[in-house]
Design a protein around this motif. Structure first.
Motif, PDB file in Angstrom:
ATOM      1  N   VAL A  12       9.364   5.824   2.365  1.00  0.00           N
ATOM      2  CA  VAL A  12       8.159   5.306   1.733  1.00  0.00           C
ATOM      3  C   VAL A  12       8.233   3.791   1.735  1.00  0.00           C
ATOM      4  O   VAL A  12       9.265   3.207   1.437  1.00  0.00           O
ATOM      5  N   GLU A  14       5.869   0.149   0.692  1.00  0.00           N
ATOM      6  CA  GLU A  14       4.740  -0.340  -0.090  1.00  0.00           C
ATOM      7  C   GLU A  14       4.683  -1.846   0.074  1.00  0.00           C
ATOM      8  O   GLU A  14       5.699  -2.517   0.128  1.00  0.00           O
ATOM      9  N   SER A  21      -2.799  -3.476  -2.580  1.00  0.00           N
ATOM     10  CA  SER A  21      -1.576  -2.718  -2.309  1.00  0.00           C
ATOM     11  C   SER A  21      -1.841  -1.647  -1.267  1.00  0.00           C
ATOM     12  O   SER A  21      -2.907  -1.030  -1.263  1.00  0.00           O
ATOM     13  N   THR A  23       0.382   1.678   0.568  1.00  0.00           N
ATOM     14  CA  THR A  23       1.581   2.486   0.521  1.00  0.00           C
ATOM     15  C   THR A  23       1.520   3.464   1.679  1.00  0.00           C
ATOM     16  O   THR A  23       0.454   3.968   2.026  1.00  0.00           O
ATOM     17  N   LYS A  25       4.002   6.481   4.140  1.00  0.00           N
ATOM     18  CA  LYS A  25       5.217   7.254   4.318  1.00  0.00           C
ATOM     19  C   LYS A  25       5.414   7.439   5.812  1.00  0.00           C
ATOM     20  O   LYS A  25       4.557   7.998   6.495  1.00  0.00           O
TER      21      LYS A  25
END
Length: 190
Positions: A12, A14, A21, A23, A25
């Motif tokens: 992950v 970020e 922001s 994020t 994976k």
């Protein structure tokens, strides 16, 4: 300023820039693709620099700097004309371009000082982007794409993937890993 957080084992990441922001994976195979990007661009630069250094005629950036930008509607035509008409800058470019390509390529292939190499590679590609200015197909061209490859290699810390940067960062001085003792090295290594 961006911040990258990587949770151990979860892939992950970020980042926050200007209050926004994101994020994501990554798939576990992502490391192999980042490694492939690092090796591909490293080989391309090493080969390009090596052929310039071993060519029958010495590399000369003067003609390119003087004529290419003026012929293609480049917004930096005046800057390129100045570079091409300044003997000291042409001599600098005649050394910096081939040797820079070789050193950037070697750094990326062995995975040492990858972020530093990627920064200078992206800077070179930015200059090539403006030097080879062509809006026939829009703002995106090969030089721009290579610049993004360099930035991705730096952002993902590609030197830590089967590279010497992983070993350099853990080298201990007085029992403290090098990158912990000198945290600013994270901007050069990785």
């Amino acid at each position: 300023m961006s911040t990258e957080k990587l949770s151990a084992g979860t892939n992950v990441f970020e980042s926050k820039i200007g209050g926004i922001s994101v994020t994501g994976k990554a798939h576990s195979l992502s490391a192999w693709f980042v490694l492939a990007l690092r090796l591909m661009i490293g080989y391309a630069f090493l080969y390009s620099g090596f052929t310039k250094l071993t060519a029958a005629e010495p590399f000369d950036a003067g003609g390119y700097l003087t004529h290419v930008a003026a012929a293609n509607g480049n917004p930096l035509a005046g800057v390129f004309a100045w570079m091409g008409s300044s003997p000291w800058f042409v001599e600098f470019a005649n050394v910096a371009v081939p040797w820079g390509e070789v050193l950037i390529g070697l750094g990326l292939i062995v995975g040492a000082m990858v972020r530093l190499a990627a920064f200078f590679g992206a800077l070179m590609m930015l200059m090539f982007y403006f030097g080879n200015w062509d809006m026939a197909h829009g703002f995106i061209n090969g030089d721009f794409a290579y610049m993004l490859v360099f930035l991705a290699v730096a952002a993902f810390g590609a030197g830590r993937i089967l590279g010497l940067d992983a070993l350099i960062e853990q080298y201990e001085i007085d029992g403290t890993p090098l990158v912990e003792k000198y945290p600013r090295l994270e901007y050069v290594l990785g």
